[in-house]
Design a protein around this motif. Structure first.
Motif, PDB file in Angstrom:
ATOM      1  N   LEU A 173      11.234   2.750   4.354  1.00  0.00           N
ATOM      2  CA  LEU A 173      10.602   3.787   3.262  1.00  0.00           C
ATOM      3  C   LEU A 173      10.396   2.987   2.081  1.00  0.00           C
ATOM      4  O   LEU A 173       9.702   3.436   1.263  1.00  0.00           O
ATOM      5  CB  LEU A 173      11.599   4.911   3.395  1.00  0.00           C
ATOM      6  CG  LEU A 173      11.451   6.174   3.882  1.00  0.00           C
ATOM      7  CD1 LEU A 173      12.377   7.366   3.587  1.00  0.00           C
ATOM      8  CD2 LEU A 173       9.918   6.689   3.737  1.00  0.00           C
ATOM      9  N   PHE A 174      11.296   1.932   1.933  1.00  0.00           N
ATOM     10  CA  PHE A 174      11.270   1.337   0.366  1.00  0.00           C
ATOM     11  C   PHE A 174      10.120   0.778   0.208  1.00  0.00           C
ATOM     12  O   PHE A 174       9.632   1.236  -0.916  1.00  0.00           O
ATOM     13  CB  PHE A 174      12.356   0.249   0.709  1.00  0.00           C
ATOM     14  CG  PHE A 174      12.610  -0.545  -0.674  1.00  0.00           C
ATOM     15  CD1 PHE A 174      13.501   0.048  -1.663  1.00  0.00           C
ATOM     16  CD2 PHE A 174      12.068  -1.612  -0.860  1.00  0.00           C
ATOM     17  CE1 PHE A 174      13.791  -0.737  -2.733  1.00  0.00           C
ATOM     18  CE2 PHE A 174      12.184  -2.479  -2.084  1.00  0.00           C
ATOM     19  CZ  PHE A 174      13.112  -1.829  -3.063  1.00  0.00           C
TER      20      PHE A 174
ATOM     21  N   LEU B 223      19.047   6.742  -0.255  1.00  0.00           N
ATOM     22  CA  LEU B 223      18.543   6.924   1.162  1.00  0.00           C
ATOM     23  C   LEU B 223      19.318   6.192   2.194  1.00  0.00           C
ATOM     24  O   LEU B 223      19.078   6.111   3.447  1.00  0.00           O
ATOM     25  CB  LEU B 223      17.145   6.483   1.183  1.00  0.00           C
ATOM     26  CG  LEU B 223      15.985   7.110   0.277  1.00  0.00           C
ATOM     27  CD1 LEU B 223      14.741   6.226   0.378  1.00  0.00           C
ATOM     28  CD2 LEU B 223      15.922   8.521   0.752  1.00  0.00           C
TER      29      LEU B 223
ATOM     30  N   ARG C 257      15.469   3.319   6.019  1.00  0.00           N
ATOM     31  CA  ARG C 257      15.665   3.433   4.583  1.00  0.00           C
ATOM     32  C   ARG C 257      14.631   2.009   4.245  1.00  0.00           C
ATOM     33  O   ARG C 257      13.866   2.294   3.191  1.00  0.00           O
ATOM     34  CB  ARG C 257      16.876   3.100   3.965  1.00  0.00           C
ATOM     35  CG  ARG C 257      17.065   3.024   2.647  1.00  0.00           C
ATOM     36  CD  ARG C 257      18.487   2.499   2.275  1.00  0.00           C
ATOM     37  NE  ARG C 257      18.628   1.451   2.766  1.00  0.00           N
ATOM     38  CZ  ARG C 257      19.698   0.485   2.326  1.00  0.00           C
ATOM     39  NH1 ARG C 257      20.249   0.682   1.236  1.00  0.00           N
ATOM     40  NH2 ARG C 257      19.931  -0.777   2.874  1.00  0.00           N
ATOM     41  N   ASN C 258      14.808   0.985   4.829  1.00  0.00           N
ATOM     42  CA  ASN C 258      14.174  -0.095   4.262  1.00  0.00           C
ATOM     43  C   ASN C 258      12.612   0.100   4.445  1.00  0.00           C
ATOM     44  O   ASN C 258      11.808  -0.522   3.665  1.00  0.00           O
ATOM     45  CB  ASN C 258      14.607  -1.363   5.236  1.00  0.00           C
ATOM     46  CG  ASN C 258      16.120  -1.887   4.750  1.00  0.00           C
ATOM     47  OD1 ASN C 258      16.492  -1.518   3.586  1.00  0.00           O
ATOM     48  ND2 ASN C 258      16.854  -2.465   5.688  1.00  0.00           N
TER      49      ASN C 258
ATOM     50  N   LEU D 206      16.056   5.072  -4.029  1.00  0.00           N
ATOM     51  CA  LEU D 206      15.786   3.987  -2.828  1.00  0.00           C
ATOM     52  C   LEU D 206      16.706   3.418  -1.998  1.00  0.00           C
ATOM     53  O   LEU D 206      16.744   3.398  -1.040  1.00  0.00           O
ATOM     54  CB  LEU D 206      14.421   3.165  -3.112  1.00  0.00           C
ATOM     55  CG  LEU D 206      13.114   3.928  -3.382  1.00  0.00           C
ATOM     56  CD1 LEU D 206      12.210   2.838  -3.681  1.00  0.00           C
ATOM     57  CD2 LEU D 206      12.738   4.858  -2.286  1.00  0.00           C
ATOM     58  N   ILE D 207      17.531   2.413  -2.814  1.00  0.00           N
ATOM     59  CA  ILE D 207      18.585   1.888  -2.070  1.00  0.00           C
ATOM     60  C   ILE D 207      20.024   2.546  -1.769  1.00  0.00           C
ATOM     61  O   ILE D 207      20.349   2.502  -0.734  1.00  0.00           O
ATOM     62  CB  ILE D 207      18.773   0.392  -2.897  1.00  0.00           C
ATOM     63  CG1 ILE D 207      17.820  -0.220  -2.979  1.00  0.00           C
ATOM     64  CG2 ILE D 207      20.202  -0.317  -2.190  1.00  0.00           C
ATOM     65  CD1 ILE D 207      17.796  -1.531  -3.777  1.00  0.00           C
TER      66      ILE D 207
ATOM     67  N   LEU E  50       7.109   3.608  -0.032  1.00  0.00           N
ATOM     68  CA  LEU E  50       7.442   4.354  -1.212  1.00  0.00           C
ATOM     69  C   LEU E  50       6.931   3.609  -2.436  1.00  0.00           C
ATOM     70  O   LEU E  50       6.087   4.275  -3.489  1.00  0.00           O
ATOM     71  CB  LEU E  50       8.737   4.952  -1.495  1.00  0.00           C
ATOM     72  CG  LEU E  50       9.132   6.067  -0.716  1.00  0.00           C
ATOM     73  CD1 LEU E  50      10.649   6.326  -0.973  1.00  0.00           C
ATOM     74  CD2 LEU E  50       8.076   7.297  -0.770  1.00  0.00           C
ATOM     75  N   ILE E  51       6.955   2.351  -2.472  1.00  0.00           N
ATOM     76  CA  ILE E  51       6.596   1.548  -3.687  1.00  0.00           C
ATOM     77  C   ILE E  51       4.808   1.612  -3.526  1.00  0.00           C
ATOM     78  O   ILE E  51       4.243   1.837  -4.599  1.00  0.00           O
ATOM     79  CB  ILE E  51       7.073   0.181  -3.706  1.00  0.00           C
ATOM     80  CG1 ILE E  51       8.698   0.088  -4.034  1.00  0.00           C
ATOM     81  CG2 ILE E  51       6.302  -0.714  -4.581  1.00  0.00           C
ATOM     82  CD1 ILE E  51       9.162  -1.124  -4.202  1.00  0.00           C
TER      83      ILE E  51
ATOM     84  N   PHE F  49      15.127   4.775 -10.087  1.00  0.00           N
ATOM     85  CA  PHE F  49      14.687   5.042  -9.029  1.00  0.00           C
ATOM     86  C   PHE F  49      14.608   4.127  -7.782  1.00  0.00           C
ATOM     87  O   PHE F  49      14.980   4.732  -6.623  1.00  0.00           O
ATOM     88  CB  PHE F  49      13.035   5.261  -9.285  1.00  0.00           C
ATOM     89  CG  PHE F  49      12.207   5.431  -8.069  1.00  0.00           C
ATOM     90  CD1 PHE F  49      12.126   6.689  -7.286  1.00  0.00           C
ATOM     91  CD2 PHE F  49      11.100   4.705  -7.761  1.00  0.00           C
ATOM     92  CE1 PHE F  49      11.224   7.099  -6.573  1.00  0.00           C
ATOM     93  CE2 PHE F  49      10.523   4.812  -6.682  1.00  0.00           C
ATOM     94  CZ  PHE F  49      10.327   5.927  -5.763  1.00  0.00           C
ATOM     95  N   ILE F  50      14.681   3.035  -7.948  1.00  0.00           N
ATOM     96  CA  ILE F  50      14.865   1.961  -6.928  1.00  0.00           C
ATOM     97  C   ILE F  50      16.340   1.614  -6.489  1.00  0.00           C
ATOM     98  O   ILE F  50      16.779   2.014  -5.310  1.00  0.00           O
ATOM     99  CB  ILE F  50      14.128   0.676  -7.291  1.00  0.00           C
ATOM    100  CG1 ILE F  50      12.409   0.604  -7.507  1.00  0.00           C
ATOM    101  CG2 ILE F  50      14.377  -0.603  -6.297  1.00  0.00           C
ATOM    102  CD1 ILE F  50      11.884  -0.568  -7.713  1.00  0.00           C
TER     103      ILE F  50
END
Lengths: 296, 303
Positions: free
Chosen positions: B265-266, B255, B262-263, B251-252, B269-270, B246-247
């Motif tokens: 959202l990172f 996205l 992206r950063n 996410l990395i 989202l966590i 997932f991460i």
């Protein structure tokens, strides 16, 4: 070592102690939140830096003298503190400490990224007050901006102590940190106290963030991780839950940091602070002022 | 294709890192020292293959031993404290390790270049894979063989008595202690196993990146290490794997098309994931639902 070196060493330690007021304020913030919620708020230092940024943003919009930047940072800090509670603590069950730990880490990254995003990653200059004033004291010079930062930190601590020990809100906060269930039975709303603690520590953090900016002369999102680590170290060395401990530990860590930087260079500086912490954990795990056991 | 192999390598190594934190988290301890053990593993394995010219597998074995021994030694003073104090103690240990490697220089002359760790500049030229003709696919398969081995080991541990003991300590120390479990021994064993896994992970990491330096092993990596198992859920090892995918995968890498956003959202989202699923993505409830989904036919026939 000749006399000149000694003077330089004392001078740099004195500067460090003055800057240590920032660490002390951050340590108090960590201690207060931990005391009330028994949770670690890892986003605290990032939120403080965020508040300092917000104050710059507000000041860019309106015309005001530079002193207002501290006031604005305090207000922004309070607002951010409330938001942190809402986002990272409100909806997560209290019995799950890992989840809030993780959500505050997420928030730390989020705040850092919001800063990077809105400033394009460029460090911003921060207005320093009295930076042209230098007070000579014998062979030593005390920098005006650091003195101001130190004085502001001391005022904050006094106000905070008065608030905690002389008002009803402070009484409620201390009650909740000692016995949450008993204080709820006495009619204290725990949620209320939690929110207020977050706002209060946010205000303190905002001022600490502004003080960091003023003392260094600039703000960068890169500050938030080192400040988090230093704030936590101060909390532990001072004794968890002890405000006088956090103050003393903050000043000591600030002074020692410059001491080691003077004698061992900047790359080894933090290594000795970590070793100091380990020494404390082994020989005096309760910190300088350990809390009395047996509350549960 | 090499890009995807590279991504799968990263996911594999981070899974090892996450699993090392998973062992410690099972006993209810939050350790941010895993990045430190990871760094020790990376530097030890790198120095063994580059300076001492060892083959990779024994070098990984030694790095696992060294990291495990360090974890055991750190466990004794660190596990006397818990909660916030342990977090701070382990952060301090991780940072101390990082700063040690920041100031650590040990180089040997090899031909016209100098090999070995060089303080702040880091440790370059860990060229074991290219020198021995390993392709990206070979490296990927090797990493996943190790990951599969470790995951199988932990899966078995989880279902055995030892796993029950670890969980007992994690759920309620007092109750565990009163049933005669030596909680200090359990915690230190978990820490040691975590150190061994992190040491292997670090050793592999050093070899596929070919260049390691102290900044890679900071607090951020340590936070990632505990983020994987917490985000994935502690009910079993696949939660950690799912969280790493997932991460690292979503996410990395996934996205990346969002650019700067992206950063942002990172972190967001966590926070969101923790609000929605406080016990992790793959918690006990989700596992039960999955089991029902896959074994429903069998259950019906039993009934």
């Amino acid at each position: 070592m000749d006399l000149l070196d000694l003077i330089d060493a004392v001078q740099s330690v004195a500067d460090g102690v003055l800057f240590g007021a920032t660490y002390a304020l951050l340590g108090i913030g960590f201690t207060l939140i931990f005391g009330v919620m028994h949770k670690l708020n890892l986003s605290y230092a990032a939120a403080s830096i965020g508040a300092a940024y917000a104050s710059l943003l507000i000041l860019a919009g309106i015309e005001a003298p530079a002193i207002f930047v501290f006031l604005m940072a305090a207000v922004a800090g309070g607002v951010i503190g409330g938001l942190v509670y809402l986002i990272a603590f409100k909806f997560i069950p209290l019995a799950n400490p890992l989840a809030t730990l993780m959500s505050t880490v997420g928030l730390l990254l989020l705040i850092d990224e919001i800063i990077v995003h809105s400033t394009a990653g460029v460090p911003l200059n921060y207005p320093a007050l009295f930076s042209d004033v230098i007070i000579p004291m014998g062979p030593f010079n005390l920098r005006g901006d650091l003195i101001f930062v130190f004085a502001l930190g001391c005022v904050c601590m006094v106000v905070l102590l008065l608030l905690l020990y002389r008002t009803k809100l402070g009484l409620a906060t201390r009650a909740v940190s000692q016995q949450p269930i008993a204080s709820e039975l006495c009619g204290i709303s725990i949620t209320h106290v939690n929110v207020l603690t977050f706002v209060l520590t946010g205000v303190v953090g905002g001022i600490a963030g502004a003080m960091t900016g003023a003392a260094i002369g600039m703000l960068s999102p890169l500050l938030s991780l080192p400040l988090t680590v230093k704030g936590l170290i101060v909390t532990v060395i001072g004794g968890l839950g002890s405000i006088p401990g956090a103050i003393i530990a903050g000043l000591v860590v600030g002074g020692l940091e410059n001491f080691f930087q003077f004698f061992r260079g900047v790359s080894e500086r933090d290594l000795y602070i970590m070793l100091l912490l380990f020494a404390f954990l082994i020989f005096r795990p309760g910190g300088i002022f350990p809390t009395t056991a047996g509350r549960d | 294709m090499d890009f995807y192999f590279g991504l799968i390598q990263i996911i594999g190594v981070h899974t090892l890192l996450g699993l090392s934190a998973y062992c410690v988290l099972l006993t209810g301890q939050v350790s941010l020292a895993q990045a430190g053990f990871f760094a020790i593993g990376a530097y030890v394995a790198g120095m063994l293959t580059v300076i001492a010219q060892w083959p990779l597998v024994p070098a990984l074995g030694v790095s696992a031993l060294v990291a495990g021994a360090t974890a055991c030694a750190v466990g004794f003073p660190a596990l006397r404290v818990k909660g916030l104090m342990l977090v701070v103690a382990t952060v301090a240990f991780g940072e101390a390790v990082r700063l040690f490697f920041f100031n650590f220089t040990y180089q040997v002359q090899a031909g016209n270049i100098r090999l070995g760790p060089h303080g702040g500049e880091g440790f370059r030229q860990i060229r074991y894979f290219p020198e021995n003709g390993w392709t990206t696919l070979d490296v990927m398969l090797f990493i996943w063989a190790v990951v599969a081995l470790v995951m199988a080991g932990l899966w078995w541990l989880n279902r055995s008595r030892a796993g029950a003991v670890l969980r007992a300590v994690g759920e309620d120390e007092l109750a565990a202690q009163s049933t005669g479990i030596n909680i200090t021994a359990v915690k230190i064993s978990a820490m040691t196993v975590g150190g061994v896994i992190a040491g292997i992970g670090g050793g592999i990491f050093a070899h596929y990146t070919t260049h390691i330096e102290h900044v890679q092993f900071g607090v951020v990596l340590a936070t990632f290490a505990i983020a994987y198992p917490i985000l994935g859920g502690l009910s079993n090892v696949f939660g950690t794997l799912l969280a790493v995918i997932f991460i690292q995968g979503f996410l990395i890498e996934g996205l990346r098309f969002m650019g700067d956003w992206r950063n942002l959202l990172f972190g967001g989202l966590i926070v969101l994931a923790m609000n929605v699923r406080p016990r992790g993505l793959l918690d006990a409830g989700a596992m039960l639902a999955l089991k029902r989904l896959f074994f429903s036919r069998k259950e019906r026939s039993d009934a």
